[in-house]
Design an enzyme around this catalytic site. Structure first.
Site, PDB file in Angstrom:
ATOM      1  N   GLY A   1       0.845  -1.428   0.210  1.00  0.00           N
ATOM      2  CA  GLY A   1       0.140   0.262  -0.910  1.00  0.00           C
ATOM      3  C   GLY A   1       0.977   0.938   0.161  1.00  0.00           C
ATOM      4  CB  CYS A   2       3.400   2.154   1.714  1.00  0.00           C
ATOM      5  SG  CYS A   2       2.725   1.898   3.282  1.00  0.00           S
ATOM      6  CB  THR A   3       5.398   0.693  -3.144  1.00  0.00           C
ATOM      7  OG1 THR A   3       6.292  -0.260  -2.154  1.00  0.00           O
ATOM      8  CG2 THR A   3       5.891   0.422  -4.461  1.00  0.00           C
TER       9      THR A   3
END
Length: 161
Positions: free
Chosen positions: A44-46
């Site tokens: 998700g952060c990527t």
């Protein structure tokens, strides 16, 4: 000291990639987007970082500086930034000072265990250092576009004033 919408940010100082220091006053004169995310190199952060990257020129054109913030250390941030070719800097909040100030540290359940984690959140600060918008507990799809719209609206309101 906690943050409050429509109030100036409390004093803070943080180190970012590129040897930059970010403070509550370092970006007066331009809009600042601070997006907090749980961890470098997670799915998700990527995705979120790549979406900010892909819209970065639009943020700059609208007069905004973008910073990603997580508890990861500078080495992790440097590698994440290089891997994704991020054009903006990442703040290493290893002591969680900014995370606590912005109230994004939350208890979560991961794999059946209680853990302390970062709630994905974004904050928009105007040219005078006043917090104007906050998005908490957000989902990645469509979020970056929503933040960009808010930045453009701030700019339009300033022109109209």
């Amino acid at each position: 000291m906690a943050i409050v919408v429509n109030k100036p940010l409390p004093e803070f100082e943080a180190n970012a990639t590129g040897g930059i220091k970010v403070t509550n006053t370092s970006h007066h004169g331009q809009v600042m987007v601070l997006y907090f995310y749980p961890k470098d190199n997670t799915p998700g952060c990527t995705t979120e970082a790549m979406q900010f990257r892909d819209k970065y020129k639009d943020f700059v054109k609208a007069g905004a500086a973008v910073f990603g913030v997580s508890r990861d250390n500078m080495k992790s941030h440097d590698e994440f930034k290089e891997k994704l070719e991020l054009p903006f800097e990442l703040i290493a909040d290893t002591e969680e000072k900014m995370c606590h100030m912005f109230g994004v540290v939350k208890n979560k359940i991961m794999y059946g265990k209680k853990v302390k984690g970062i709630e994905r959140s974004t904050f928009l600060i105007n040219e005078e250092g006043i917090l104007t918008h906050e998005w908490r507990g957000l989902k990645v799809p469509g979020h970056v576009e929503e933040v960009l719209k808010a930045v453009k609206l701030l700019k339009a309101l300033k022109k109209a004033a």
